[in-house]
Design an enzyme around this catalytic site. Structure first.
Site, short mmCIF file in Angstrom:
data_model
loop_
_atom_site.label_atom_id
_atom_site.label_comp_id
_atom_site.label_asym_id
_atom_site.label_seq_id
_atom_site.Cartn_x
_atom_site.Cartn_y
_atom_site.Cartn_z
CE LYS A 191 -5.12 7.30 7.98
NZ LYS A 191 -5.12 6.40 6.84
CG ASP A 193 -2.03 0.96 1.18
OD1 ASP A 193 -2.21 1.59 0.13
OD2 ASP A 193 -2.75 1.10 2.20
CG HIS A 194 -0.50 5.10 0.41
ND1 HIS A 194 -0.63 6.23 -0.36
CD2 HIS A 194 -1.71 4.87 0.95
CE1 HIS A 194 -1.88 6.66 -0.28
NE2 HIS A 194 -2.56 5.84 0.50
CD GLU A 206 -6.25 1.70 -4.90
OE1 GLU A 206 -7.00 0.71 -5.02
OE2 GLU A 206 -6.27 2.45 -3.91
ZN LIG Z 1 -4.48 6.67 0.75
#
Ligand SMILES: [Zn+2]
Length: 518
Positions: free
Chosen positions: A340, A189-190, A298
């Site tokens: 968050k 991710d990221h 993505e």
């Molecule tokens: Zn993000």
């Protein structure tokens, strides 16, 4: 007495060596309980599989969890771990290492992560602790979506001191524990560099979330028109002409949405995004070389200062497709705040209107998934998200599972919760450098005035949720917390899974994801 004696005794008593995998699947449906237990040892019902003369399963002795392979006959397999003879059964105890996970994936291919390119609804369920996936899986078994069980950013790995190989192998064994055969994803991710992408690929993660924030040039968004013209003039004449004919002063009809891009905006977009788009192409080519078509890319542009304008989303996807990039999903930054651990902050009607436009853009350009980051707990906007994506979407949740683990601690070990709660204040200042939240900590009631039975209420209040959410790195590595924390989760594993199952069921129900058939 060998510490495998209880395990051998369960195997014999329940006659587990006589079952074929087909017979096990009948037994799994028939039996109400999840565990076979004797003394300090339990075998996880759903983990039982047979292969030739070998029985495979996951067991727990005390707090020690492991894969076991058992047979009446002597055997030799590639897994590392000693084979012991206990009474008349040969048993190998196999640790949860990456190498052993690789072998398990070969023996039971359903334990390997797959590309979810063709799957309509996917939900990222990052598990920072390596303890929560069973809760996610129990929801994925009941509802019609595919979970991305492994999902971590480099930031999370640094905070939790784990590696991608730890993350993916924890999941492999958890998938086996739960006998979850439907398929799941794993997301690096990221990621921002090819080096980090390679680390994720080496750990067998089929999904890469490419974070373009560092190769974008958001400053160009504020350039005056003179500067835009001067900078745009530095592109080659053919490139200038291509951008202008493709975008400048053109309107695009996408369903009932119409988007117009002015000359100025077209040039501005080229200045803001060209380097990032070229890098996305480089990454896509790299993924193709490493994994053929078995990957999910993505594109993430959500970690920027401003919401993604529909014109910019449109420019970006058209330019990605022009470069031949395989876009599986794209994460814009939406209007309002996706902080968050708490619900959406902002004008819901305005959000819904803009969100629909993002969905229309996606639908008209290969129908990729519109990805929602920091997507956990945004209950009030789930209904429009579900509706306008027609459930063709990727939702990312990460820290919410950590919070549910903390909820488990608040219920099962109040003393530890108190310690953890107090320490969270100490870790807050450092953690808030990495996460944007607006919680006013003075609204959190002094814990010394709160009875044990009310402690779980801290997991309801927004301010305390955010406090606990972002301080996980400090807390999980704190010498006075770490061991007791993980022991509590081990000792109360079924409670933890039940808490997670409830929380994720709420997520998928509000999105409108239907129940799984059969
Ligand atoms: Zn993000």
């Amino acid at each position: 007495m060998s510490n495998l004696a209880s395990l051998a005794s369960i195997i014999k008593k329940e006659n587990l060596l006589k079952y074929s995998t087909g017979e096990f699947s009948i037994l799994k449906k028939k039996l109400k309980k999840n565990l076979f237990t004797e003394q300090n040892t339990s075998i996880y019902k759903y983990s039982l599989y047979s292969k030739g003369k070998l029985l495979y399963g996951i067991a727990k002795t005390g707090r020690d969890k492991y894969l076991f392979i058992a047979s009446r006959e002597q055997f030799s397999v590639l897994y590392s771990g000693k084979i012991e003879k206990v009474e008349d059964i040969y048993i190998q105890k196999v640790s949860f290492s990456f190498e052993n996970a690789e072998l398990l994936k070969k023996d039971f291919p359903f334990t390997a992560p797959i590309s979810l390119r063709e799957k309509k609804t996917t939900v990222g369920c990052g598990d920072r602790l390596g303890r929560c996936s069973a809760g996610h899986i129990r929801v994925a078994k009941k509802f019609d979506f595919y979970p991305v069980l492994a999902q971590q950013s480099i930031r999370e790995l640094n905070f939790t001191k784990r590696t991608y190989k730890d993350v993916t192998s924890d999941v492999v064994f958890m998938v086996f524990q739960e006998g979850y055969e439907k398929g799941y994803g794993a997301d690096g991710d990221h990621l921002k560099t090819l080096a980090d992408i390679n680390t994720a690929l080496d750990a067998d993660m089929p999904m890469i979330t490419l974070d373009l924030s560092e190769v974008m040039n958001p400053a160009a968004g504020d350039y005056a028109s003179d500067k835009i013209n001067a900078e745009f003039g530095k592109f080659s004449p053919t490139e200038q002409e291509r951008i202008i004919t493709s975008f400048a002063d053109k309107s695009f009809e996408l369903g009932d949405t119409k988007i117009t891009i002015t000359m100025n905006e077209a040039k501005k977009c080229a200045l803001m995004y060209t380097t990032a788009l070229d890098f996305a192409k480089e990454v896509d080519t790299h993924l193709k070389n490493r994994r053929g078509s078995k990957y999910d890319l993505e594109i993430s542009i959500d970690e920027t200062t401003y919401p993604t304008l529909p014109e910019h989303h449109l420019f970006i996807i058209k330019e990605l497709l022009y470069r031949g990039v395989t876009v599986n999903s794209l994460a814009p930054r939406f209007i309002g705040e996706f902080q968050k651990a708490i619900d959406y902050i902002g004008n819901k009607q305005e959000f819904t209107k803009q969100y629909k436009i993002h969905c229309d853009i996606a639908k008209a350009h290969g129908d990729y998934k519109v990805s929602v980051h920091s997507g956990s707990d945004k209950f009030s906007v789930y209904p429009p998200i579900g509706k306008f994506t027609r459930l063709k979407l990727h939702l990312k949740t990460a820290g919410t599972s950590w919070l549910e683990a903390v909820r488990c601690v608040s219920v099962c070990n109040p003393g530890l919760y108190r310690k953890l709660h107090k320490k969270a204040f100490a870790y807050f200042a450092e953690a808030s450098k990495f996460y944007h939240i607006t919680a006013d900590l003075s609204k959190i009631k002094d814990i010394d005035t709160i009875k044990d039975s009310y402690l779980p209420r801290y997991l309801i209040q927004n301010e305390s949720r955010q406090l606990l959410h972002i301080t996980y790195g400090g807390l999980v590595n704190d010498g006075e917390i770490r061991e007791d924390f993980f022991n509590t989760l081990t000792d109360h594993e079924e409670e933890l899974y039940a808490i997670l199952e409830k929380h994720f069921t709420k997520h998928v129900s509000l999105l409108g994801i239907p129940k799984a058939k059969g």
